[in-house]
Design an enzyme around this catalytic site. Structure first.
Site, short mmCIF file in Angstrom:
data_model
loop_
_atom_site.label_atom_id
_atom_site.label_comp_id
_atom_site.label_asym_id
_atom_site.label_seq_id
_atom_site.Cartn_x
_atom_site.Cartn_y
_atom_site.Cartn_z
N LEU A 266 90.79 15.55 -34.01
CA LEU A 266 90.65 14.51 -33.08
C LEU A 266 91.70 14.18 -32.34
O LEU A 266 91.55 13.57 -31.04
CB LEU A 266 90.30 12.98 -33.99
CG LEU A 266 90.25 11.81 -33.39
CD1 LEU A 266 89.28 11.63 -32.50
CD2 LEU A 266 90.25 10.69 -34.50
N SER B 187 86.48 12.41 -36.10
CA SER B 187 86.77 11.34 -36.68
C SER B 187 87.95 11.86 -37.51
O SER B 187 88.44 12.86 -37.70
CB SER B 187 85.73 11.05 -37.51
OG SER B 187 85.53 11.59 -38.56
N GLU C 65 88.17 17.13 -37.15
CA GLU C 65 88.60 16.27 -38.27
C GLU C 65 90.10 15.86 -38.13
O GLU C 65 90.96 16.72 -37.95
CB GLU C 65 88.52 17.04 -39.47
CG GLU C 65 87.01 17.10 -39.99
CD GLU C 65 87.04 17.66 -41.39
OE1 GLU C 65 85.92 17.41 -42.15
OE2 GLU C 65 87.71 18.37 -41.87
N CYS C 66 90.40 14.63 -37.97
CA CYS C 66 91.95 14.09 -38.04
C CYS C 66 92.72 14.69 -37.08
O CYS C 66 92.79 14.39 -35.90
CB CYS C 66 92.14 14.24 -39.28
SG CYS C 66 93.65 13.16 -39.90
N GLY C 67 93.45 15.74 -37.32
CA GLY C 67 94.38 16.40 -36.42
C GLY C 67 93.65 16.94 -35.12
O GLY C 67 93.91 16.81 -33.98
#
Length: 460
Positions: free
Chosen positions: A338, A436, A334-336
């Site tokens: 990714l 993502s 998730e986010c970081g």
């Protein structure tokens, strides 16, 4: 001896930046010092405020998110945590009536207080104002007369004489009890950066500042009156989410990235996996040289851009993650996470650092938010969490952008007042790795974990 009745209240502000988190932390510590079993909560998707709650209390703070979670599920999770608590201290989000779009009854602090049956304690900044403060409080009172605003706390009020002036005006014109004041205290100010507060995990523990803040609140806030106003008559009706398939989870080990760079996780998500039978083994991409033995991997959000040089220097960990991907160990990011899995990352100082190379692509930090807020994401093809055509609800909050030649996994849409205000495609599924920018609360649909668990069983 029987425990006293349960209590709960929402500490809500007139706006962001009025001091909700600091005052919440002081109240949590003050109530704990009275011997009460506190349970901290945060309305909305924010990880940073809840991380500070957990650090100050030693108790996992829970997010109450009305966008990602159905009402019955949210109520059930709240009631479950309250079974072993005397009092819920619930920090609001933004201003009291700020929610999703312009509807004050959806995803706002006010809406959550009504859903849970909790009174609101309104935190108002008292700096550089006198009688006009009554107009502010009156506006919040009259905006929704059905909302139980039970009392007011004044923040950044340093003298008794100034406090008395403000309290007299609110009592006279609004008829609300003023519970006390909190002075400006530079020693307890929380540090911040581009995404908000600096995570508690990055701070050197300074327990004495929270003790000092609690002592100050005991002196200048009427805690006894606060307790008298916050009786919780009953717990809201709801159902805890059904955990994922225990037969699939049995015997699996999840390697969970947790350190200064990666620490954005909802405790409810981790508990759902553990209750199903997954063993969680934590590791540090910053400090460890290899992954623990595992059948599944999770890289959460955080601040890889702040620690990019150190992440790049840990070549052995990057190699270990790349090898796990090549072995088709299902990896969720998730986010970081990714950003870390890409080939490279350009930080806010325009320095480019090598990353894991699990995903073809590059992350680059910008000077402003790329995307912020709730969205719905519909899978364009089968992914680790969602089958083609299934929709997840989540939250994005990032300054970076990730570019990749891989096809997008999701079609995303942001709504405001039932109108689609923006659409974009994002996320990638590459072999058994899914990554993502979307932060997801699994309790919205626990069976979404079953596909991840099924893939993981192939590595036993």
């Amino acid at each position: 001896m029987a425990r006293a009745a349960k209590h709960a209240f929402v500490i809500a502000g007139t706006s962001s930046g009025c001091g909700k988190t600091t005052v919440t932390l002081g109240l949590l510590r003050a109530l704990m010092q009275r011997g009460l079993r506190v349970q901290p909560f945060k309305i909305g998707p924010d990880y940073l405020d809840s991380g500070w709650h957990s650090a100050v209390t030693g108790i996992a703070s829970r997010n109450l998110d009305a966008f990602m979670l159905p009402t019955q599920t949210l109520n059930g999770l709240f009631a479950k945590q309250m079974q072993h608590a005397d009092i819920a201290v619930i920090e609001g989000v933004m201003g009291l009536y700020d929610g999703y779009g312009t509807d004050p009854n959806y995803c706002s602090s006010a809406a959550m207080a009504k859903q849970l049956g909790c009174p609101v304690i309104l935190l108002v900044d008292g700096k550089a104002v006198s009688t006009s403060i009554a107009a502010t409080v009156m506006g919040f009172q009259r905006f929704d007369p059905t909302l139980n605003i039970a009392g007011v706390i004044l923040n950044r009020v340093n003298s008794d004489s100034h406090y008395q002036l403000l309290a007299d005006a609110i009592t006279r014109y609004c008829g609300l009890p003023v519970l006390g004041r909190v002075p400006a205290m530079a020693d307890v100010a929380l540090p911040s950066r581009h995404l908000g507060l600096v995570p508690a995990q990055e701070q050197t523990p300074k327990d004495e500042r929270w003790t000092l803040l609690a002592q100050q609140i005991e002196k200048t806030v009427n805690i006894d009156q606060l307790l008298s106003l916050s009786h919780l008559n009953s717990l809201p009706e709801g159902d805890a989410p059904t955990p994922p398939d225990a037969a699939l989870a049995d015997g699996l080990t999840l390697a969970l990235a947790e350190d200064e760079a990666f620490n954005f996780y909802y405790p409810d998500n981790l508990e759902m996996l553990e209750h199903a039978g997954v063993k969680i083994q934590r590791f540090s991409p910053l400090h460890d040289e290899k992954l623990p033995d595992c059948q599944m991997i999770w890289l959460g959000g955080g601040y890889p851009e702040v620690h990019a040089a150190k992440l790049a220097a840990n070549v052995r960990m990057r190699d270990s993650l790349r090898k796990a991907h090549q072995q088709h160990i299902p990896l969720y990011a998730e986010c970081g996470g990714l950003m870390y899995l890409g080939e490279s990352l350009t930080d806010g100082e325009s320095e480019t650092h090598a990353m894991c190379g699990v995903l073809p692509g590059h992350s680059e930090m910008g000077k402003r938010l790329t995307r912020f807020g709730y969205c719905e994401a519909t899978a364009l093809h089968d992914t680790l969490l969602a089958r083609k055509g299934e929709t997840l609800r989540g939250h994005e909050f990032h300054y970076s952008d990730f570019s990749s030649p891989l096809p997008a996994a999701f079609d995303c849409c942001k709504w405001r007042d039932s109108v689609a205000v923006s659409r974009w495609q994002g996320g990638v599924q590459h072999q058994a790795t899914f990554a993502s920018y979307l932060h997801v609360h699994f309790a919205q649909r626990p069976d979404l974990l079953n596909h991840w668990l099924t893939l993981a069983r192939g590595n036993l």
